[in-house]
Design a protein around this motif. Sequence first.
Motif, PDB file in Angstrom:
ATOM      1  N   UNK A  59       1.127  -0.994   0.033  1.00  0.00           N
ATOM      2  CA  UNK A  59      -0.180  -0.144   0.106  1.00  0.00           C
ATOM      3  C   UNK A  59       0.762   1.112   0.007  1.00  0.00           C
ATOM      4  N   UNK A  83       0.015   3.772  -4.889  1.00  0.00           N
ATOM      5  CA  UNK A  83      -0.937   4.394  -4.602  1.00  0.00           C
ATOM      6  C   UNK A  83      -1.257   5.429  -3.638  1.00  0.00           C
ATOM      7  N   UNK A  89      -4.539   6.830  -2.889  1.00  0.00           N
ATOM      8  CA  UNK A  89      -5.634   6.106  -2.437  1.00  0.00           C
ATOM      9  C   UNK A  89      -5.415   5.864  -0.570  1.00  0.00           C
ATOM     10  N   UNK A  90      -6.783   6.551  -0.005  1.00  0.00           N
ATOM     11  CA  UNK A  90      -6.552   6.756   1.200  1.00  0.00           C
ATOM     12  C   UNK A  90      -7.289   5.248   2.355  1.00  0.00           C
ATOM     13  N   UNK A  91      -6.252   5.134   3.526  1.00  0.00           N
ATOM     14  CA  UNK A  91      -6.618   4.493   4.192  1.00  0.00           C
ATOM     15  C   UNK A  91      -8.248   4.445   4.715  1.00  0.00           C
ATOM     16  N   UNK A  92      -8.617   2.637   5.206  1.00  0.00           N
ATOM     17  CA  UNK A  92      -9.828   2.776   5.626  1.00  0.00           C
ATOM     18  C   UNK A  92     -10.493   2.315   7.164  1.00  0.00           C
ATOM     19  N   UNK A 103     -14.818   3.008   9.455  1.00  0.00           N
ATOM     20  CA  UNK A 103     -14.909   2.745   8.055  1.00  0.00           C
ATOM     21  C   UNK A 103     -14.268   4.196   8.022  1.00  0.00           C
TER      22      UNK A 103
END
Lengths: 478, 77
Positions: free
Chosen positions: B47, B52, B55-58, B63
């Motif tokens: 990641x 990436x 692309x944010x972490x979730x 959530x």
Amino acid sequence: MAKGLKSFLDDWDETHPEDVVVIDEPVSVKYDVAALQHKLESQGLFPVIVYKHPITVEGKNSPFPLVCNLLASRRRCAESIGTRPERVAMDYVKTISARMKPALLANGDAPVKEVIERSRIDLNDLPVPIHHENTSGKEITGSYITTVDPETGIDNTACQRGEPISDKSMSMFIGGGSHNARNIASWWAQGKDAPVAMWIGHHPAACIGGQVKLSHPESHWEAMGGLLREPLRLVPTETWGDLLKVPADAEIVIEGVMPKNKLIAGGQFGDWARYLIPSHPRGTMEVTCITHRRGAYFHDIVTGCADHQVGGSFAIAAAVYSACKKVAPELTNVHLPLSGMCRATVYAQVKNPKPGRAKAIIHTALMTDQRIKTVFVVDDDVDIFDEREVLWAFATRAHFDKDLILLDGVPSTTMNPITRSDGVGTKMGVDCTLPPSPDPDIPSHYQMPMRVPREAVQQIDLGTLVPGDKIKRMVRES
Amino acid sequence: MKEEYLNFEPGTLNRYMGVAMAEEKSSRFIFVKCAACAKFFQVERSYWEPKYDAVPLRCPHCHTEFRKEEAPKLIGI
């Protein structure tokens, strides 16, 4: 009538009523479905379970009944493709070789088009379970994803998953090395969004056929027909027409598009190795249409349970048998036991192997599939479907200084947490075969194993000597 | 130890197993503390590849989406 999930359940209930559990009480799909399967599995029980009134994670009554544990039983899966559990590896190879061309239906003739939803799409109507704690949410698991190669127009199908993240979208778990991932990447490389369809619920033979190992690009439809023993019926999707077809006898089809390079964080989720897969970026699917049968069943596979492990293992067992038989004709059978998640461990059986053949099997089997980690080769006096017998041979027939093969730095699946960050790991095989016989009058130059005469075991009548009700009450120990 | 492990307290894991052993066997992922709920979750090491970055972490627990640099704690990076 064409084969499908409903026809299978009706037939199976008629012939094996003890193996179908229908639950009328409302049951929550949040943990409870998985909990029941874990409990049954711990007792060695693998019935099909039909929940008539599943309660969704959001607490609603789902209009879709839920079918679980369909692929958990080796016996049921084997019978669904016309064979017996102990003959799966050999017969699977033959059956998928008997390919059958699919039949194409018009939209109006396809059961899966009885209901077509374009404007009122809501994935929350489906009873999508949460199986395990610490996972990121609901996950559609009994699902097969079909994509198409943009260069050739040839489709591909695999048992892959999606996590609904809104009423009309999902994050998709399509493994990076899979043929579907390759097709999607090809669309994206052309600057286009990728057409995709997810179909849910079919005859177990179709589900098992959807996991057959093929080259790329190569459609799965003909192999699925071979396992079904009748042509698989297909129908064009509403969204993509003839470009992307789906099984006409599926229960539910979710059509959509995977927008180019749109990634979001997906997971954590469980997988066959019984560990949570760490979160990682995944593509998304925007749903354009849902079609389904009236009263469609929603098929769920509890991850990490036998339901997840058994059905998918037939293709691996067949691939191992096929590859190893070429290097060692003395191979008589292979088995991927549940203790190895039906993926990581292979028990291979041989009859009078020539010198070196057991080790050839070990090397070949370990390289056939990245998920295989350990191989035990035993003689044909050892029942490979009885784990105690295999481990007995392992403990009494192997010199670990000579009979143990260790491979390091070989490609290994990242589904197994012990695999290193560069995608390689260690693998092991043990030759547990006896030394060859120097004389035709003796089976092997080795101490003779104790055996109660087979005839004596066959003739003894348990029922007349030990009352049946007492046997039922006895505490089983291992 | 088992209970602590299930509660995602990686520090206790290292204390019991030894840091070296944990690193040897856990090279593929990173423990991330959620910027919102403070619970730990696991993220693939890949990641952190530049492709990436956007692309944010979730967090799988609450959530919440957040950028990697917003994570209050990373273990194993």
